[in-house]
Design a protein around this motif. Sequence first.
Motif, PDB file in Angstrom:
ATOM      1  N   ILE A 130     104.586  39.310 -55.489  1.00 32.48           N
ATOM      2  CA  ILE A 130     103.906  39.981 -54.379  1.00 32.48           C
ATOM      3  C   ILE A 130     104.784  40.027 -53.119  1.00 32.48           C
ATOM      4  O   ILE A 130     104.965  41.088 -52.519  1.00 32.48           O
ATOM      5  N   VAL A 131     105.338  38.888 -52.724  1.00 33.11           N
ATOM      6  CA  VAL A 131     106.064  38.819 -51.451  1.00 33.11           C
ATOM      7  C   VAL A 131     107.375  39.599 -51.516  1.00 33.11           C
ATOM      8  O   VAL A 131     107.669  40.409 -50.637  1.00 33.11           O
ATOM      9  N   THR A 132     108.185  39.376 -52.545  1.00 30.41           N
ATOM     10  CA  THR A 132     109.485  40.056 -52.586  1.00 30.41           C
ATOM     11  C   THR A 132     109.315  41.553 -52.807  1.00 30.41           C
ATOM     12  O   THR A 132     110.068  42.353 -52.246  1.00 30.41           O
ATOM     13  N   ASP A 133     108.329  41.941 -53.590  1.00 24.87           N
ATOM     14  CA  ASP A 133     108.131  43.372 -53.811  1.00 24.87           C
ATOM     15  C   ASP A 133     107.435  44.056 -52.645  1.00 24.87           C
ATOM     16  O   ASP A 133     107.594  45.264 -52.464  1.00 24.87           O
ATOM     17  N   PHE A 134     106.717  43.303 -51.844  1.00 26.84           N
ATOM     18  CA  PHE A 134     106.232  43.873 -50.590  1.00 26.84           C
ATOM     19  C   PHE A 134     107.429  44.278 -49.737  1.00 26.84           C
ATOM     20  O   PHE A 134     107.447  45.349 -49.131  1.00 26.84           O
ATOM     21  N   ALA A 148      98.760  52.762 -53.703  1.00 26.67           N
ATOM     22  CA  ALA A 148      99.314  53.315 -54.949  1.00 26.67           C
ATOM     23  C   ALA A 148     100.832  53.138 -54.987  1.00 26.67           C
ATOM     24  O   ALA A 148     101.401  52.818 -56.039  1.00 26.67           O
ATOM     25  N   GLY A 149     101.488  53.327 -53.859  1.00 25.73           N
ATOM     26  CA  GLY A 149     102.936  53.136 -53.794  1.00 25.73           C
ATOM     27  C   GLY A 149     103.321  51.683 -54.008  1.00 25.73           C
ATOM     28  O   GLY A 149     104.300  51.374 -54.696  1.00 25.73           O
ATOM     29  N   LEU A 154     105.122  47.242 -57.723  1.00 23.54           N
ATOM     30  CA  LEU A 154     104.800  46.040 -58.503  1.00 23.54           C
ATOM     31  C   LEU A 154     104.983  46.282 -60.002  1.00 23.54           C
ATOM     32  O   LEU A 154     105.500  45.424 -60.723  1.00 23.54           O
ATOM     33  N   GLU A 155     104.567  47.449 -60.483  1.00 24.87           N
ATOM     34  CA  GLU A 155     104.720  47.766 -61.906  1.00 24.87           C
ATOM     35  C   GLU A 155     106.194  47.790 -62.310  1.00 24.87           C
ATOM     36  O   GLU A 155     106.556  47.291 -63.364  1.00 24.87           O
ATOM     37  N   ARG A 156     107.026  48.384 -61.470  1.00 27.14           N
ATOM     38  CA  ARG A 156     108.460  48.465 -61.776  1.00 27.14           C
ATOM     39  C   ARG A 156     109.126  47.093 -61.778  1.00 27.14           C
ATOM     40  O   ARG A 156     110.173  46.909 -62.383  1.00 27.14           O
ATOM     41  N   ALA A 157     108.524  46.146 -61.098  1.00 26.81           N
ATOM     42  CA  ALA A 157     109.105  44.807 -61.006  1.00 26.81           C
ATOM     43  C   ALA A 157     108.713  43.898 -62.170  1.00 26.81           C
ATOM     44  O   ALA A 157     109.280  42.813 -62.309  1.00 26.81           O
ATOM     45  N   ILE A 158     107.789  44.311 -63.012  1.00 24.62           N
ATOM     46  CA  ILE A 158     107.289  43.437 -64.077  1.00 24.62           C
ATOM     47  C   ILE A 158     108.401  42.887 -64.980  1.00 24.62           C
ATOM     48  O   ILE A 158     108.428  41.679 -65.246  1.00 24.62           O
ATOM     49  N   PRO A 159     109.370  43.686 -65.447  1.00 23.10           N
ATOM     50  CA  PRO A 159     110.430  43.102 -66.280  1.00 23.10           C
ATOM     51  C   PRO A 159     111.228  42.012 -65.557  1.00 23.10           C
ATOM     52  O   PRO A 159     111.604  41.005 -66.161  1.00 23.10           O
ATOM     53  N   PHE A 160     111.450  42.191 -64.256  1.00 20.10           N
ATOM     54  CA  PHE A 160     112.176  41.185 -63.485  1.00 20.10           C
ATOM     55  C   PHE A 160     111.342  39.913 -63.330  1.00 20.10           C
ATOM     56  O   PHE A 160     111.869  38.801 -63.382  1.00 20.10           O
ATOM     57  N   GLU A 161     110.039  40.079 -63.149  1.00 21.19           N
ATOM     58  CA  GLU A 161     109.164  38.913 -62.998  1.00 21.19           C
ATOM     59  C   GLU A 161     108.999  38.159 -64.314  1.00 21.19           C
ATOM     60  O   GLU A 161     108.857  36.941 -64.308  1.00 21.19           O
ATOM     61  N   ILE A 162     109.042  38.868 -65.429  1.00 19.80           N
ATOM     62  CA  ILE A 162     109.001  38.183 -66.724  1.00 19.80           C
ATOM     63  C   ILE A 162     110.239  37.303 -66.872  1.00 19.80           C
ATOM     64  O   ILE A 162     110.154  36.151 -67.312  1.00 19.80           O
TER      65      ILE A 162
END
Length: 196
Positions: A130-134, A148-149, A154-162
């Motif tokens: 949440i914080v870094t992608d904000f 929505a943006g 957040l969706e694009r960051a999911i592989p990095f967060e995994i």
Amino acid sequence: MSNLKFNPRNLILLLMILAITGFRLLVTFNSDELKFANFSSIGAVALFGGAYFKDNLKAFAFPLLSLFLSDFILATTIFSKYSTGFLYEGWYWTYIAFALMVLTGRVLLQKINVVTLLASTLTIVFIHWIVTDFGVWFQNPSYPQNFAGFWLCLERAIPFEIRFLEGTLIYGAILFGAFEILKTKYPVLKLQAQKA
């Protein structure tokens, strides 16, 4: 004659943080540039520092210093093209998230066991996400500046967060497991009545 006795606990904790932070550099330098992006020991370091240093200054300073040193080395070497002179664009969002991760370790890891370690790991991954992608989304013309943006970011960051989750779990198991074993073998490392 002084009654002060040397307690190696803080020194061992600091050396463990520096050693595991070194793995962040080792993995990054020995892989394709972004292959292991976010597969890092740094989340585990935040939890570890928050959990084991009882002095607030040490709990925050040592993990943040390890993040800064490794960030600085990476920003001036293999990631120099992403650097904005000092570190990287939006670095302060990462450091805010990291401080919150240390705080999570302080709050959730008062008693260390598999359940609390897993819960705190999931919590810091959420904080990081949440914080870094904000910071990535905010005032970025690549994303609409609405919910929505932000959700798209957040969706694009999911592989990095995994990868961040995987790194935190693996390095956390190493750090916490090693120190708990050391405490069993060397009782001097256990927390005494005085603050560590």
